[in-house]
Design a protein around this motif. Structure first.
Motif, PDB file in Angstrom:
ATOM      1  N   SER A 140       0.972  -1.339   0.100  1.00 48.40           N
ATOM      2  CA  SER A 140      -0.092  -0.046   0.008  1.00 48.40           C
ATOM      3  C   SER A 140       0.915   1.247  -0.302  1.00 48.40           C
ATOM      4  CB  SER A 140      -1.022   0.053   1.545  1.00 48.40           C
ATOM      5  OG  SER A 140      -2.055  -0.952   1.055  1.00 48.40           O
ATOM      6  N   ILE A 143       0.837   4.095  -2.921  1.00 45.69           N
ATOM      7  CA  ILE A 143       1.048   5.452  -2.850  1.00 45.69           C
ATOM      8  C   ILE A 143       2.288   6.303  -2.818  1.00 45.69           C
ATOM      9  CG2 ILE A 143       1.021   7.511  -0.970  1.00 45.69           C
ATOM     10  CD1 ILE A 143      -0.514   5.419   0.659  1.00 45.69           C
ATOM     11  N   LYS A 144       3.641   5.590  -2.793  1.00 41.62           N
ATOM     12  CA  LYS A 144       4.640   6.204  -2.987  1.00 41.62           C
ATOM     13  C   LYS A 144       4.992   6.310  -4.641  1.00 41.62           C
ATOM     14  CE  LYS A 144       8.727   4.062  -4.084  1.00 41.62           C
ATOM     15  NZ  LYS A 144       9.723   3.534  -3.861  1.00 41.62           N
ATOM     16  N   ILE A 166       2.424   9.384  -6.504  1.00 42.87           N
ATOM     17  CA  ILE A 166       2.961  10.488  -6.275  1.00 42.87           C
ATOM     18  C   ILE A 166       4.297  10.820  -7.272  1.00 42.87           C
ATOM     19  CG2 ILE A 166       4.233  11.437  -4.439  1.00 42.87           C
ATOM     20  CD1 ILE A 166       2.619   9.920  -2.139  1.00 42.87           C
ATOM     21  N   VAL A 187      -7.102   0.489  -1.519  1.00 46.41           N
ATOM     22  CA  VAL A 187      -6.058  -0.013  -2.802  1.00 46.41           C
ATOM     23  C   VAL A 187      -6.171  -0.443  -4.702  1.00 46.41           C
ATOM     24  CG1 VAL A 187      -3.422  -0.463  -3.464  1.00 46.41           C
ATOM     25  CG2 VAL A 187      -4.272   0.405  -0.699  1.00 46.41           C
ATOM     26  N   THR A 205      -8.080   1.334  -7.032  1.00 48.68           N
ATOM     27  CA  THR A 205      -7.814   2.599  -6.898  1.00 48.68           C
ATOM     28  C   THR A 205      -6.689   2.308  -8.141  1.00 48.68           C
ATOM     29  OG1 THR A 205      -7.751   4.251  -5.003  1.00 48.68           O
ATOM     30  CG2 THR A 205      -6.493   4.506  -6.469  1.00 48.68           C
TER      31      THR A 205
END
Length: 431
Positions: free
Chosen positions: A99, A103-104, A107, A175, A178
């Motif tokens: 997760s 996210i990393k 970004i 997750v 998304t």
């Protein structure tokens, strides 16, 4: 932070210089090659494919500008903590770690929007038609946003079923939804989708939209570097402490969950016990990853530690591949692994899990066998069959011929360029 900003200022200057460097070229289509990977880390897999394609395009005089994590410092959310024995201690569960990774990567990928918009503006200023080539799932998001803002063609390169890969790492529905929503949006809006296998395209047509424009283009390979070499075989075997006549079963890749190396180690043990493979057989595991310590412990617990060689991460895969008699890939999720092409290019036959992409490939190349994914018994059966020396030679020869005919890098680069030009025509001439 200063180092980060300095890197990006240099990045903008480099973009400008790169575009100006192609100003006088005959080709008027500028390819903006976008990936969240580090192509020049020589990791392998998708990274190797991207690097070969990029260098092949540049060697052919095709204007291409790279946007990748090679241009930025590493961003690390959580560092590994060592215990008293100096071994990495597990801080996070697999689900939480994935997760955070997702996210990393989202970004980091979004950071490329602004330099990408700048590159599109500059390429148009100098008379080029700019086209965005997104080379993996995470890079698809900034590519989609940039292409929408500038009305540029978007070509998406896919490498396999992303849902299958996600399923190995997490069941967290937030997750999962998304990541799949991002991929669905990118695929639906792409001007043209490129894939290395038909399985992925069939999935997209079924679950993302009924019709799409796509092309099947093979993975590029340097068949001169990856080639059978008896001298290398002898030299590297000596370097690794392997006897000239030992039977070597190999694996190359990340030591991570989706590769399922534990299954291979257990199958190797059973094949040895049942005398279904030669008594002097060795298992050569090439690669590194978070499961390395666990796999070493497993081989010790199974009392085959002296039969399993862990080389760690290596950049000389073409040398190590020549050591092997057969390559095994027991993965739970794949597209078309570069390592499989590298093996058969060295005339090394393969045993692959029965994913549809693997069966599709072996049906054409006729260079190995598939086994039922997750089945130790079926893998042992295949290890036994392929231990026949004459059969291995025949399969190895089939593989080498297939790669030379379908995956040679010059041919693949031409196919990519044709697809790029086609995408430009679709975008601007089929309204």
């Amino acid at each position: 932070m200063f180092h980060f900003v300095t890197n990006w200022l240099h990045f903008y200057k480099w973009i400008n210089a790169a575009i100006l460097g192609f100003k006088k070229g005959k080709c008027k289509t500028m390819i903006l090659f976008l990936t969240h990977k580090r192509l020049f880390s020589d990791i392998g897999g998708i990274e190797s494919m991207g690097k070969r394609l990029l260098l092949g395009m540049k060697a052919s005089g095709i204007p291409v500008v790279l946007f990748s994590k090679d241009s930025m410092p590493k961003i690390i959310f959580v560092r590994e903590k060592n215990n008293n024995q100096g071994a990495p201690a597990r801080l996070l569960t697999k689900e939480i770690a994935f997760s955070l990774y997702a996210i990393k990567e989202i970004i980091v990928s979004l950071l490329f929007i602004f330099p990408l918009l700048y590159a599109i503006k500059m390429s148009r200023k100098h008379g080029f038609t700019s086209i965005v080539l997104a080379f993996d799932s995470f890079s698809g998001l900034p590519a989609l946003i940039s292409s929408k803002i500038t009305n540029s063609p978007l070509v998406v390169q896919t490498h396999g079923l992303y849902p299958r890969f996600i399923d190995v790492f997490t069941k967290n529905q937030i997750v999962v939804r998304t990541l799949l929503a991002i991929e669905k949006a990118v695929i639906r809006e792409a001007t043209l989708v490129l894939s290395v296998n038909r399985e992925t395209i069939s999935y997209y047509e079924r679950f993302y939209r009924s019709k799409m424009r796509y092309r099947l283009i093979p993975t590029p390979l340097d068949t001169k570097t990856f080639a059978p070499n008896s001298k290398l075989r002898k030299y590297v075997r000596k370097e690794l402490g392997i006897g000239a006549k030992s039977y070597v079963i190999g694996f190359v890749g990340r030591l991570s969950y989706e590769k399922n190396v534990e299954l291979l180690i257990r199958a190797f043990k059973k094949a040895l016990e049942a005398s279904l493979i030669p008594a002097d057989s060795l298992l050569l595991i090439v690669g590194d990853g978070l499961l390395k310590k666990q796999l070493i412990e497993l081989s010790s617990n199974l009392s085959i530690k002296d039969k399993v060689i862990f080389t760690g991460f290596r950049r000389d895969i073409h040398r190590v591949m020549n050591v092997m008699d057969v390559l095994v890939l027991p993965s739970q999720a794949e597209g078309l692994p570069c390592v499989v092409l590298e093996a058969i290019s060295c005339a090394v036959p393969v045993i692959l899990s029965d994913l549809l992409c693997h069966k599709e490939f072996l049906g054409a190349a006729k260079c190995g066998f598939t086994f039922k994914a997750g089945s130790i018994k079926d893998l042992v059966r295949c290890l036994s069959i392929i231990s026949n020396n004459n059969l291995r030679k025949e399969l190895g020869m089939n593989g080498r011929i297939y790669v030379e005919s379908n995956h040679e890098i010059t041919y693949v680069v031409k196919e990519y360029y044709k697809a790029i030009i086609e995408a430009t025509k679709i975008k601007y001439h089929s309204r």
